[in-house]
Design a protein around this motif. Structure first.
Motif, short mmCIF file in Angstrom:
data_model
loop_
_atom_site.label_atom_id
_atom_site.label_comp_id
_atom_site.label_asym_id
_atom_site.label_seq_id
_atom_site.Cartn_x
_atom_site.Cartn_y
_atom_site.Cartn_z
N LEU A 125 18.60 8.67 -2.09
CA LEU A 125 19.60 9.39 -2.88
C LEU A 125 19.53 10.89 -2.61
O LEU A 125 20.57 11.56 -2.51
N GLY A 126 18.33 11.41 -2.44
CA GLY A 126 18.16 12.81 -2.07
C GLY A 126 18.77 13.10 -0.71
O GLY A 126 19.43 14.13 -0.51
N ALA A 146 22.56 13.14 -1.05
CA ALA A 146 23.00 14.38 -1.70
C ALA A 146 22.95 15.55 -0.70
O ALA A 146 23.87 16.37 -0.65
N ARG A 147 21.88 15.61 0.09
CA ARG A 147 21.76 16.65 1.12
C ARG A 147 22.88 16.53 2.13
O ARG A 147 23.51 17.52 2.50
N ALA A 168 25.80 15.18 1.69
CA ALA A 168 27.06 15.54 1.04
C ALA A 168 27.22 17.06 0.98
O ALA A 168 28.31 17.60 1.22
N ARG A 169 26.12 17.77 0.67
CA ARG A 169 26.17 19.24 0.65
C ARG A 169 26.49 19.79 2.03
O ARG A 169 27.29 20.71 2.17
#
Length: 116
Positions: free
Chosen positions: A101-102, A105-106, A108-109
């Motif tokens: 999940l991390g 998220a990375r 996606a950023r």
């Protein structure tokens, strides 16, 4: 066998077991089964509904997971109930999921920055 050779053989066996267990878990259906079993034991029909696969396919996966010690079964009448074999599997599952999940998220950023 020397103590050093014995220790090396034990470490090699541990690595082989680790790899075999990871291979057993390296399938989305099996991971979905672990997710479904997080809340406790379930019957095969419960798992079929939760995972969205056929009973035959699920049984094949359950066999491999049982052989690897990932799940255990108990019979009650004509029903088989499956549960996680060792609760530490759930800890490993959760840690891997958090790491992924991390990563998502990375990613996606990074994608958002690239669009600017």
């Amino acid at each position: 066998m020397t103590r050093s050779a014995s220790r090396a053989a034990a470490e090699r066996r541990l690595l082989e077991l680790h790899a075999a267990t990871c291979r057993t878990l390296a399938h989305p259906t099996r991971l979905a089964m672990i997710e479904a079993l997080r809340g406790g034991e379930r019957t095969v029909s419960d798992l079929v509904r939760a995972v969205g696969t056929s009973a035959g396919n699920l049984s094949q996966h359950l066999g491999a997971m049982r052989d690897a010690g990932v799940v255990e079964a108990r019979r009650e009448g004509r029903y088989a109930f499956y549960r996680i074999g060792d609760p530490r599997i759930l800890t490993a599952f959760r840690l891997m999921r958090e790491m992924l999940l991390g990563r998502l998220a990375r990613d996606a950023r990074l994608a958002q920055r690239a669009r600017r």
